[in-house]
Write a protein that holds these residues in place. Structure first.
Motif, PDB file in Angstrom:
ATOM      1  N   GLU A 187      25.868  -7.950 -23.117  1.00 14.68           N
ATOM      2  CA  GLU A 187      26.168  -8.387 -24.476  1.00 14.68           C
ATOM      3  C   GLU A 187      24.905  -8.224 -25.321  1.00 14.68           C
ATOM      4  O   GLU A 187      23.789  -8.267 -24.784  1.00 14.68           O
ATOM      5  CB  GLU A 187      26.647  -9.845 -24.482  1.00 14.68           C
ATOM      6  CG  GLU A 187      25.663 -10.809 -23.848  1.00 14.68           C
ATOM      7  CD  GLU A 187      26.236 -12.204 -23.630  1.00 14.68           C
ATOM      8  OE1 GLU A 187      27.465 -12.349 -23.677  1.00 14.68           O
ATOM      9  OE2 GLU A 187      25.441 -13.138 -23.418  1.00 14.68           O
ATOM     10  N   PRO A 188      25.052  -8.012 -26.626  1.00 16.77           N
ATOM     11  CA  PRO A 188      23.890  -7.708 -27.475  1.00 16.77           C
ATOM     12  C   PRO A 188      23.098  -8.945 -27.882  1.00 16.77           C
ATOM     13  O   PRO A 188      22.994  -9.290 -29.061  1.00 16.77           O
ATOM     14  CB  PRO A 188      24.537  -7.025 -28.687  1.00 16.77           C
ATOM     15  CG  PRO A 188      25.872  -7.669 -28.801  1.00 16.77           C
ATOM     16  CD  PRO A 188      26.328  -7.913 -27.383  1.00 16.77           C
ATOM     17  N   THR A 189      22.537  -9.624 -26.882  1.00 12.02           N
ATOM     18  CA  THR A 189      21.727 -10.821 -27.111  1.00 12.02           C
ATOM     19  C   THR A 189      20.428 -10.677 -26.328  1.00 12.02           C
ATOM     20  O   THR A 189      20.326  -9.835 -25.423  1.00 12.02           O
ATOM     21  CB  THR A 189      22.458 -12.089 -26.632  1.00 12.02           C
ATOM     22  OG1 THR A 189      22.638 -12.009 -25.206  1.00 12.02           O
ATOM     23  CG2 THR A 189      23.824 -12.229 -27.310  1.00 12.02           C
ATOM     24  N   ASN A 215      29.652  -5.554 -24.468  1.00 10.71           N
ATOM     25  CA  ASN A 215      30.780  -6.403 -24.856  1.00 10.71           C
ATOM     26  C   ASN A 215      30.368  -7.331 -26.003  1.00 10.71           C
ATOM     27  O   ASN A 215      29.183  -7.626 -26.181  1.00 10.71           O
ATOM     28  CB  ASN A 215      31.248  -7.212 -23.645  1.00 10.71           C
ATOM     29  CG  ASN A 215      32.627  -7.789 -23.827  1.00 10.71           C
ATOM     30  OD1 ASN A 215      33.374  -7.379 -24.721  1.00 10.71           O
ATOM     31  ND2 ASN A 215      32.996  -8.738 -22.986  1.00 10.71           N
ATOM     32  N   ARG A 216      31.339  -7.761 -26.770  1.00  7.58           N
ATOM     33  CA  ARG A 216      31.136  -8.687 -27.891  1.00  7.58           C
ATOM     34  C   ARG A 216      30.139  -8.140 -28.917  1.00  7.58           C
ATOM     35  O   ARG A 216      29.250  -8.861 -29.398  1.00  7.58           O
ATOM     36  CB  ARG A 216      30.716 -10.065 -27.388  1.00  7.58           C
ATOM     37  CG  ARG A 216      31.818 -10.789 -26.647  1.00  7.58           C
ATOM     38  CD  ARG A 216      31.525 -12.262 -26.493  1.00  7.58           C
ATOM     39  NE  ARG A 216      30.574 -12.517 -25.440  1.00  7.58           N
ATOM     40  CZ  ARG A 216      30.913 -12.702 -24.153  1.00  7.58           C
ATOM     41  NH1 ARG A 216      32.177 -12.630 -23.790  1.00  7.58           N
ATOM     42  NH2 ARG A 216      30.006 -12.939 -23.245  1.00  7.58           N
ATOM     43  N   VAL A 217      30.282  -6.871 -29.222  1.00 12.66           N
ATOM     44  CA  VAL A 217      29.425  -6.247 -30.231  1.00 12.66           C
ATOM     45  C   VAL A 217      29.640  -6.945 -31.571  1.00 12.66           C
ATOM     46  O   VAL A 217      30.767  -7.147 -32.013  1.00 12.66           O
ATOM     47  CB  VAL A 217      29.739  -4.739 -30.354  1.00 12.66           C
ATOM     48  CG1 VAL A 217      29.011  -4.131 -31.541  1.00 12.66           C
ATOM     49  CG2 VAL A 217      29.368  -4.021 -29.063  1.00 12.66           C
ATOM     50  N   GLY A 218      28.542  -7.304 -32.202  1.00 15.37           N
ATOM     51  CA  GLY A 218      28.601  -7.987 -33.483  1.00 15.37           C
ATOM     52  C   GLY A 218      28.022  -9.385 -33.451  1.00 15.37           C
ATOM     53  O   GLY A 218      27.737  -9.969 -34.496  1.00 15.37           O
ATOM     54  N   LEU A 236      29.067   3.531 -22.268  1.00 11.21           N
ATOM     55  CA  LEU A 236      30.427   3.987 -22.024  1.00 11.21           C
ATOM     56  C   LEU A 236      31.449   3.300 -22.926  1.00 11.21           C
ATOM     57  O   LEU A 236      32.538   3.841 -23.142  1.00 11.21           O
ATOM     58  CB  LEU A 236      30.806   3.756 -20.557  1.00 11.21           C
ATOM     59  CG  LEU A 236      29.868   4.386 -19.524  1.00 11.21           C
ATOM     60  CD1 LEU A 236      30.325   4.058 -18.124  1.00 11.21           C
ATOM     61  CD2 LEU A 236      29.779   5.897 -19.715  1.00 11.21           C
ATOM     62  N   ALA A 237      31.128   2.121 -23.421  1.00 11.93           N
ATOM     63  CA  ALA A 237      32.052   1.399 -24.294  1.00 11.93           C
ATOM     64  C   ALA A 237      31.270   0.374 -25.109  1.00 11.93           C
ATOM     65  O   ALA A 237      30.300  -0.214 -24.616  1.00 11.93           O
ATOM     66  CB  ALA A 237      33.144   0.703 -23.482  1.00 11.93           C
ATOM     67  N   GLU A 238      31.670   0.198 -26.345  1.00  8.60           N
ATOM     68  CA  GLU A 238      31.152  -0.857 -27.208  1.00  8.60           C
ATOM     69  C   GLU A 238      32.354  -1.629 -27.729  1.00  8.60           C
ATOM     70  O   GLU A 238      33.082  -1.159 -28.604  1.00  8.60           O
ATOM     71  CB  GLU A 238      30.331  -0.266 -28.359  1.00  8.60           C
ATOM     72  CG  GLU A 238      29.063   0.423 -27.893  1.00  8.60           C
ATOM     73  CD  GLU A 238      28.239   0.981 -29.044  1.00  8.60           C
ATOM     74  OE1 GLU A 238      27.344   0.256 -29.532  1.00  8.60           O
ATOM     75  OE2 GLU A 238      28.497   2.126 -29.451  1.00  8.60           O
ATOM     76  N   ILE A 239      32.562  -2.803 -27.159  1.00 12.49           N
ATOM     77  CA  ILE A 239      33.765  -3.579 -27.427  1.00 12.49           C
ATOM     78  C   ILE A 239      33.444  -4.665 -28.448  1.00 12.49           C
ATOM     79  O   ILE A 239      32.567  -5.510 -28.213  1.00 12.49           O
ATOM     80  CB  ILE A 239      34.298  -4.203 -26.126  1.00 12.49           C
ATOM     81  CG1 ILE A 239      34.562  -3.085 -25.110  1.00 12.49           C
ATOM     82  CG2 ILE A 239      35.553  -5.013 -26.384  1.00 12.49           C
ATOM     83  CD1 ILE A 239      34.887  -3.572 -23.727  1.00 12.49           C
ATOM     84  N   PRO A 240      34.116  -4.672 -29.596  1.00 14.90           N
ATOM     85  CA  PRO A 240      33.773  -5.615 -30.663  1.00 14.90           C
ATOM     86  C   PRO A 240      34.126  -7.057 -30.310  1.00 14.90           C
ATOM     87  O   PRO A 240      35.057  -7.322 -29.539  1.00 14.90           O
ATOM     88  CB  PRO A 240      34.607  -5.118 -31.852  1.00 14.90           C
ATOM     89  CG  PRO A 240      35.756  -4.388 -31.221  1.00 14.90           C
ATOM     90  CD  PRO A 240      35.212  -3.764 -29.977  1.00 14.90           C
ATOM     91  N   ASP A 241      33.371  -7.977 -30.873  1.00 14.46           N
ATOM     92  CA  ASP A 241      33.678  -9.390 -30.720  1.00 14.46           C
ATOM     93  C   ASP A 241      34.963  -9.701 -31.481  1.00 14.46           C
ATOM     94  O   ASP A 241      35.138  -9.275 -32.628  1.00 14.46           O
ATOM     95  CB  ASP A 241      32.518 -10.235 -31.263  1.00 14.46           C
ATOM     96  CG  ASP A 241      32.723 -11.719 -31.047  1.00 14.46           C
ATOM     97  OD1 ASP A 241      33.096 -12.101 -29.922  1.00 14.46           O
ATOM     98  OD2 ASP A 241      32.508 -12.499 -31.994  1.00 14.46           O
ATOM     99  N   ASP A 242      35.878 -10.407 -30.851  1.00 17.41           N
ATOM    100  CA  ASP A 242      37.176 -10.691 -31.465  1.00 17.41           C
ATOM    101  C   ASP A 242      37.658 -12.047 -30.967  1.00 17.41           C
ATOM    102  O   ASP A 242      37.810 -12.250 -29.756  1.00 17.41           O
ATOM    103  CB  ASP A 242      38.177  -9.593 -31.098  1.00 17.41           C
ATOM    104  CG  ASP A 242      39.450  -9.649 -31.934  1.00 17.41           C
ATOM    105  OD1 ASP A 242      39.890 -10.768 -32.274  1.00 17.41           O
ATOM    106  OD2 ASP A 242      39.993  -8.581 -32.244  1.00 17.41           O
TER     107      ASP A 242
END
Length: 287
Positions: A187-189, A215-218, A236-242
């Motif tokens: 995760e981007p932290t 995961n949880r990009v944003g 391989l994947a950037e999955i937005p926070d939702d």
């Protein structure tokens, strides 16, 4: 094809992505839940377990009538599971790794082995998905023997997704080793970046192709993505926070049926893993 889904820390979404990968694969697939201290894939698959097997490790049993208290077994045990006190051996079963060194060095053949239960392996089906999960007994300190028992269910007939335990210690290494390809979920932290770097170092030592899923990009910043580019790690994947993801998980729903658009991210991740596995130029994620 064996895919290991791992991470340097807990809570990044390993189980969510493992279930997602299994859902987008056509035909029979199996999930090996190797997070044996807290298996949770069954909560989302709602699988009925139809087979249970006990897992144990061999621990020494000393015949005091044959033992002369020489202490060779104590000196041979690197795990301090045997102590000889006043010519009498004292066994600490929880420390024993079942290596058999004590049995080997005992010249009087005073040591035999008996199994000590430490967990179970459960299996069942839900549609085309077969779930095999390990469950370590409460209070037991060693997860790897149970993880290895789960992985013995790997079969060439079905593609396999391994939901690995978090971290970079022995349980994670045991779960990842032998896979065809791995994805490190982060995760981007700041915590995500720190633990991703540890996981990258670990998987590189195993000499296998791998990539990263953010995961949880944003919720954070670009430092994880910058690190991946600097280290030549394929994202391989950037999955937005939702918020809908958390709501679906809280209700035990299938994430990719409950949240529109998520399936496309998992399909992209799966295709990237297949590419990595077959493209030797990206072996070990080093270009």
């Amino acid at each position: 094809m064996i895919i290991a889904v791992a991470s340097g820390k807990g809570g990044t979404g390993k189980t969510t992505l493992s279930l997602g990968l299994a859902a987008v694969m056509l035909g029979p697939v199996q999930i090996l839940d190797c997070d044996v201290e807290a298996p949770n894939c069954h909560l989302f698959l709602k699988t009925r377990m139809d087979h249970i097997e006990e897992v144990g490790i061999p621990v020494p049993l000393v015949d005091e009538g044959l033992c002369d208290g020489c202490g060779e077994c104590e000196r041979a045990c690197h795990f301090r599971a045997i102590a000889v006190i006043g010519k009498k051996p004292l066994i600490f079963p929880e420390l024993c790794h079942g290596c058999g060194a004590c049995l080997y060095v005992c010249s009087r053949h005073a040591i035999s082995e008996h199994p000590r239960p430490i967990g179970v392996v459960e299996s069942g089906h839900k549609g085309d998905i077969r779930l095999v999960q390990g469950r370590l007994n409460i209070g037991e300190p060693m997860a790897p023997p149970v993880i290895r028992a789960v992985k013995r269910h790997t079969t060439e007939v079905m593609r396999t997704v391994i939901d690995c335990p978090p971290g970079t210690s022995c349980p994670m290494v045991t779960a990842v080793r032998g896979s065809d390809v791995a994805v490190l979920v982060t995760e981007p932290t700041p915590f995500g970046l720190n633990d991703l770097a540890l996981a990258v170092e670990t998987v590189r030592a195993l000499e296998m192709p791998f990539g990263v899923a953010i995961n949880r990009v944003g919720i954070g910043d670009e430092r994880v993505a910058d690190y991946c580019r600097a280290e030549n790690l394929p994202i391989l994947a950037e999955i937005p926070d939702d918020r809908r993801v958390a709501e679906a998980i809280a209700r035990g729903l299938s994430l990719y049926a409950a949240v529109p658009g998520m399936r496309a991210h998992i399909v992209k991740l799966y295709r990237g893993l297949v590419y990595l596995m077959h493209d030797k130029r990206r072996l070990y994620a080093e270009l």
